[in-house]
Structures are given as C-alpha cells and as structure tokens.
Design a protein around this motif. Sequence first.
Motif, PDB file in Angstrom:
ATOM      1  N   ALA A 177      -3.713  40.734  -0.883  1.00  0.00           N
ATOM      2  CA  ALA A 177      -4.653  39.744  -1.428  1.00  0.00           C
ATOM      3  C   ALA A 177      -4.978  40.099  -2.875  1.00  0.00           C
ATOM      4  O   ALA A 177      -5.168  41.268  -3.211  1.00  0.00           O
ATOM      5  N   VAL A 178      -5.017  39.075  -3.701  1.00  0.00           N
ATOM      6  CA  VAL A 178      -5.372  39.267  -5.114  1.00  0.00           C
ATOM      7  C   VAL A 178      -6.885  39.218  -5.256  1.00  0.00           C
ATOM      8  O   VAL A 178      -7.561  38.385  -4.627  1.00  0.00           O
ATOM      9  N   THR A 179      -7.399  40.122  -6.051  1.00  0.00           N
ATOM     10  CA  THR A 179      -8.825  40.080  -6.389  1.00  0.00           C
ATOM     11  C   THR A 179      -8.971  40.229  -7.901  1.00  0.00           C
ATOM     12  O   THR A 179      -8.122  40.813  -8.571  1.00  0.00           O
ATOM     13  N   PHE A 180     -10.074  39.680  -8.417  1.00  0.00           N
ATOM     14  CA  PHE A 180     -10.450  39.887  -9.818  1.00  0.00           C
ATOM     15  C   PHE A 180     -11.847  40.493  -9.811  1.00  0.00           C
ATOM     16  O   PHE A 180     -12.796  39.866  -9.297  1.00  0.00           O
ATOM     17  N   GLY A 181     -11.954  41.710 -10.281  1.00  0.00           N
ATOM     18  CA  GLY A 181     -13.244  42.381 -10.255  1.00  0.00           C
ATOM     19  C   GLY A 181     -13.767  42.571  -8.834  1.00  0.00           C
ATOM     20  O   GLY A 181     -14.976  42.628  -8.603  1.00  0.00           O
ATOM     21  N   GLY A 182     -12.879  42.622  -7.879  1.00  0.00           N
ATOM     22  CA  GLY A 182     -13.264  42.793  -6.472  1.00  0.00           C
ATOM     23  C   GLY A 182     -13.554  41.489  -5.762  1.00  0.00           C
ATOM     24  O   GLY A 182     -13.724  41.472  -4.539  1.00  0.00           O
ATOM     25  N   GLY A 183     -13.586  40.383  -6.492  1.00  0.00           N
ATOM     26  CA  GLY A 183     -13.870  39.084  -5.869  1.00  0.00           C
ATOM     27  C   GLY A 183     -12.609  38.257  -5.688  1.00  0.00           C
ATOM     28  O   GLY A 183     -11.599  38.487  -6.359  1.00  0.00           O
ATOM     29  N   SER A 184     -12.675  37.309  -4.792  1.00  0.00           N
ATOM     30  CA  SER A 184     -11.496  36.473  -4.528  1.00  0.00           C
ATOM     31  C   SER A 184     -11.883  35.011  -4.350  1.00  0.00           C
ATOM     32  O   SER A 184     -11.197  34.260  -3.649  1.00  0.00           O
ATOM     33  N   THR A 185     -12.953  34.602  -4.997  1.00  0.00           N
ATOM     34  CA  THR A 185     -13.457  33.239  -4.820  1.00  0.00           C
ATOM     35  C   THR A 185     -12.434  32.201  -5.290  1.00  0.00           C
ATOM     36  O   THR A 185     -11.987  32.242  -6.436  1.00  0.00           O
TER      37      THR A 185
END
Lengths: 294, 75
Positions: A177-185
């Motif tokens: 799973a890709v996250t940005f800054g720990g988020g995946s919204t």
Amino acid sequence: MSTISAGTTSNTALKQTGDTTGNLVLQTNGTTTAMTISSSQIVSLTSSLALLGSTSGSVSLTAPAVAGTQSYTLPTAVPASNGYALTSTTAGVMSWAAAGGSPGGSTTQIQYNNAGAFGGISGFTTDGTRVTASTTIGVGGATPSTSGSGITFPATASISSNANTLDDYEEGTWTPAVTFGGGSTGITYSSQAGTYTKIGNTVRLGILIDLSSKGSSTGRLAISGVPFTTSQSGTPVSVWCDKVTVTGTIQPYLYSDNNIYFLYLSSGTATNVTNAEVVNTSSLYVSVVYPTAA
Amino acid sequence: MLTKQVKIDQITVTENGIVLYREATSILEDGVELSKTYHRSSLTPGQDISAVPANVQAICNAAWTPEVIAAYQAA
C-alpha cells in the motif's frame, strides 16, 4: 518282569523285553530317569545332550525348563549360500533363507516397515549410491505436498541454529500500500500486487503498483504492508518508477518499521520523494532481497 | 467433495509492535489438502485495524499500548 540282555547270540547289543510299555528306561542312582527309548521316539533325555569335541570340550543342546511339547524338523538341504539363516514355520518345520527376510516392492525401492513386513517405497529409490525421490518429501513433521515435486517445510518454521541447515521455505502474496506521510486518504490503484518468497532467513519481495489516484494525503512516499520485518534496517531496494519526477536517481530503502521509503539525491543531499513528485497515474515496480529474523 | 478453507494460521508480534499475520487458503478433497496458498499482511502500531479479522484485532489491541505506539511513531 523285565529282562535286559546284551550281546546275545541274536546280535542284539542291548534290548529290553517283558515290560508292557515297551520302553527302555535308563536310570542313574537306580531311581532318576536319564534316558528313555521308545518305539515312537528314539531317545528322550531328561537333561541336555552333550556332543563331545574330538579333542576336547563339548557342545550341549538343552530344552527349556518348561519345555511344552514342541517339535522341530530340520531342513531338507544345506543353505544355498553362505550367511543364510534358519527359519521355521509355525509347525517347527525349518528351512534356510537369506538373512533379513525378503524385500518388498520392486528393485531399487527403499524399504520401510509395512505393518511388520518389508515394503518398497515406490517414490523413493536408490542406485546404491544416490537417493531419488520422485515426488515430495516432508521435513520437520510436515505433510508432503500432494502436488508437484519438492521439499515441504512445516507451515511454522522450526528454526535451526546450525548454519548449514535450510530450515524454512514459503511463498505467497501480500498487498503493498502506498502512503504519503503515513496517510492513504483517497489513494486508489489500477494494479496493487505483492509477492514474496522466504528461503531460510532471506526474503525476496516483488511489488507492482499502478496508481489510479494518489489521493490527498501529503508527505514522504512509502510502501507499507511488508510481510516480514527486516533485520537490516536501511536495506537498499531496486525500483523502476514511472511518472515520479525528481532530479536524480531514486533509491528506496527498507526500514525496520516495515516501510519502504523513497529517496533521491538533491544537490548532494538525500531527499524524500513526496506526494508532490507523484501523479495520479504513477507506477512503482519494486524488488528487494533482505534478511529477516522472523 | 472439494472444500475451501480460509484461516489466519499465524500471527506474530515483533519487538517494535508490528503485527504480522498470515492467511492460509486450502483446497481440500474429502479432507485431503490439494493445495495451499498464503497471503501475508502487516500492521504497524496505531494503524487503523477496523477492516482486519477479529482475532488479529485482538492481538493488536493487546500489543499496542500507548507506549508501544508512541515508541514506534518516534522511531
């Protein structure tokens, strides 16, 4: 009244007559029976039979103390080869046979205890030097796979402390799973697949990610969901990125927090790839090999 | 008769609180396993676990004390 005669004119060395049983009984001390000769049994000894050596010593044959009523019939011929063993039927009829019994199955098959008899393992053969397994082998108590050919390890590894022992093998899938800054919204994928192979304490991961939307989270790019933790935090990762725009070469690393982080050199400084360098249709194809303690 | 069996057969908690679990999918014919495949997942302390199986949630809730979550996020 019995009459014992010996050396009579009728050439009888020793004979007994006049006893209604018809037996010749020899006693020691006048009361203890030592030998009986009857019409059905040539000699019945109450002790053991000693065969004297021509020079010295003797070999004795002795019945057990509680002897029962058993009878043995000797073989009709000598052994066919050296090393044969004397075998017997339940009736006590003896014969010579190759020692160890007869092998089961076909020639070259390795033997096993098949309910008390020798059995041949059809899938396990030898030429006398090398062993061949035609299907699968289970180790560590594992049930061998019923498909294909190979070695089946336990579902839960039994880790060996011996450096020369291969103690685990497993292959499967996982979901990166890709996250940005720990988020995946809002992140969505057109492809999202991961594979793994674990051999001993070494893991190989394959990752295929095609984004269909990068969503709205911000911060450094990472791939999460790694199925085994690394025992070497900072393991370099191979990657091919499409539509991830940076000035320099992207070099991802796998860390012990179970994330793969993407960095590149910007003016000589390692810099995180962030959501700003990624577009909605970016692709990340990743491969990494690393050690694990699990 | 062919049956499909799916179960979480392994859950591991690492030193830093990461929960690794394995889902095993077996195809059986009259109770004899014909094939087995694995799918692994990992969860980091503090992560949303609302969509994961209940037995994995229970392990996460037990392992992820506020201290464990704070230590993981600070690392």
